[in-house]
Design an enzyme around this catalytic site. Sequence first.
Site, PDB file in Angstrom:
ATOM      1  N   GLU A  51       0.396  -1.573   0.264  1.00 10.94           N
ATOM      2  CA  GLU A  51      -0.136  -0.070  -0.156  1.00 10.94           C
ATOM      3  C   GLU A  51       0.797   1.146   0.349  1.00 10.94           C
ATOM      4  O   GLU A  51       1.960   1.660   1.061  1.00 10.94           O
ATOM      5  CB  GLU A  51      -0.971  -0.495   1.251  1.00 10.94           C
ATOM      6  CG  GLU A  51      -1.887  -1.029   1.200  1.00 10.94           C
ATOM      7  CD  GLU A  51      -2.784  -1.108   2.336  1.00 10.94           C
ATOM      8  OE1 GLU A  51      -3.970  -2.393   1.839  1.00 10.94           O
ATOM      9  OE2 GLU A  51      -2.680  -0.509   3.605  1.00 10.94           O
ATOM     10  N   ASP A  62      -6.124   8.348  11.135  1.00 10.48           N
ATOM     11  CA  ASP A  62      -5.375   7.442  11.519  1.00 10.48           C
ATOM     12  C   ASP A  62      -4.455   7.906  12.988  1.00 10.48           C
ATOM     13  O   ASP A  62      -4.572   8.590  13.791  1.00 10.48           O
ATOM     14  CB  ASP A  62      -3.872   7.987  10.568  1.00 10.48           C
ATOM     15  CG  ASP A  62      -4.072   7.609   9.163  1.00 10.48           C
ATOM     16  OD1 ASP A  62      -3.823   5.830   9.237  1.00 10.48           O
ATOM     17  OD2 ASP A  62      -4.564   7.672   8.468  1.00 10.48           O
TER      18      ASP A  62
END
Lengths: 252, 404
Positions: A51, A62
């Site tokens: 990724e 996040d």
Amino acid sequence: MKRCRITEAFRKAKAESRGAFTAYLTMGCPTPEAGEKAVGDVIAAGADIVEIGVPFSDPFADGGVIRSASYEAIRHGMTLEKSLAAAKRLRERHPDTGFVLFSYYNPIFSFGTGRFADAAADAGIDAVLVVDLPLEERGELLQALSPKGIGYIPLIAPNTPLERVKEIGEGLENSFLYVMTVKGTTGERTSLPEDLAARLEEIRSVSHLPVAAGFGISTKAQAEEISRHADGYIVGSALVKKLMRGEKPCLS
Amino acid sequence: MPETARKNKGNTMKKHYGQYGGQYVAETLVAPLKELEAAYVEAKADPAFQREFGEILREYVGRESPLTYARRLSEHLGGAKILLKREDLNHTGAHKINNTVGQALLARRMGKKRLIAETGAGMHGVATATVAALFGMPCDVYMGAIDVERQSPNVERMKMLGARIHAVSEGSATLKDAMNEALRDWVSNCDDTFYVIGTAAGPAPYPEMVKDFQSVIGAEARRQCLEKFSRLPDEAIACVGGGSNAIGLFAGFMGDKEVKLVGVEAGGKGLESGEHAASINGGRPGVLHGAKTMLLETADGNILDTYSVSAGLDYPGVGPEHCFLHDTGRAEYTVITDDEAIAAFDMLCRFEGIIPALESSHAVAEAIKRAPSLGKDGIILVNLSGRGDKDMQSVTLYKERNSI
């Protein structure tokens, strides 16, 4: 014919009786050069899919590690465009690894979805994952990606009903379901939820796509445990943390 | 079927305003947003909910708020009559409480145990801490570290009311970063936690719900204006950060085509300086905090640090309906600089004995600009969204630094 490297990666792992390993790295972290080199390192360490994380100024989904990585990368001038350029260079060196471009939606929307799809195709990106683009809003981007043969990786949350899991998977190719192990932000967890195995099996039973689990996975033991109930696993924060400490990005 | 109609079809609440709005959230928040929408649709139609909401607004918030004719200021300017909708007289000192009462009632109805909020100037934080105390719920407020500094009286108020304050020092350490952190909390704790968003922004159904709770401003102002002057105002002016006080005011006049709607954005040091928070006038369409909206961003799609002397307007996005009203031309969006806002602040203090919030001073400044060119028969309605007690330090500092 365009290769379906995501599908291939899961097929290969299955043939080898193991879970497919997806590694997340933030481009530009700890520096643009070191970040790019780290992609080679995780591939050497066995990553089937990488990724390619695009840093964003406001990473509201996040946890601390990837946020720090994001801010660091932006300080080093990393952008979506530069991430794509890095992916293009990496593609030449790694013709078989699946590349997923991982981003928040605004950098892509700001770049222009059509222009983005062209650039991603040119860079050899296989699929795109957008953190804040659920089923209801993804049409605009998919319309641009599909003609280019670029897949879309959807997220599945612990509170996503099974009916919706089916809808989410519908019509997607060269993709997998990214199952978040917990509600919350990205980052390592000491333990994974007890009902995770059952949840993964349940999702597998309704999905034509491979199922991989991510969020909180940081050890080989966890990865092996997940692989008993899913087609693969994703590791992000644990690798990024090592990179930021100047260590090799690999699972302990 | 047009795109918007198709997207909104089958849904019980409006989610898109032209190309703006939507639900650009992590998958984990899709279910909580659906739960919220279903609960709100049901509550909205329940007379008992509306009765309790109205009762608290009346007996606790102190509504209705007066409509004050600013006689000396109007006469000094020599043009239109300026009317002030006195949201500054609400309990806690701003319009924010209208919305937090509504959302807290809904939270209780949904069985949620805890409230969280983001805050800029601290007014929404105070309003949330207040209703949390009123309903006996624990409350966590996220506030940018810079705002904690420049709005310290509000930090103390929140603490006294029993809320826990989390100073956010990431990013630009202002409102947008506080909202990031509140979203992180919500995504981790959505089962038992209600996120009280303070403005008409964020993912659907928040913009529509917040408008509903704030529309009491416009509804009252319209009736009061008709009662007192037997006519509607020519213009209705409000400041726009996220835009909840403005959308609440505008809601009352949306169908009155003859009433000009004017939103005032924070011009900071001027649009050309790049140091401002004028998303509609200085931004382009983007996606942040769950909605497509006009956004101040870099060429690479990162969010820009904004600037305004007023912490409550210091936000890089704006409520999606404002973007739509701008595109359709139903509302006009202007820019007022720090200097103009401070001058308006002083004028309202000296001419009317009212100390306005710096946010509201932007709307007052726009009215001051417009009043002279409208005839004496003209009426300008200004939403005085909050009072300025919290801004004493900011105003003093600003004047010192700029030798005013």
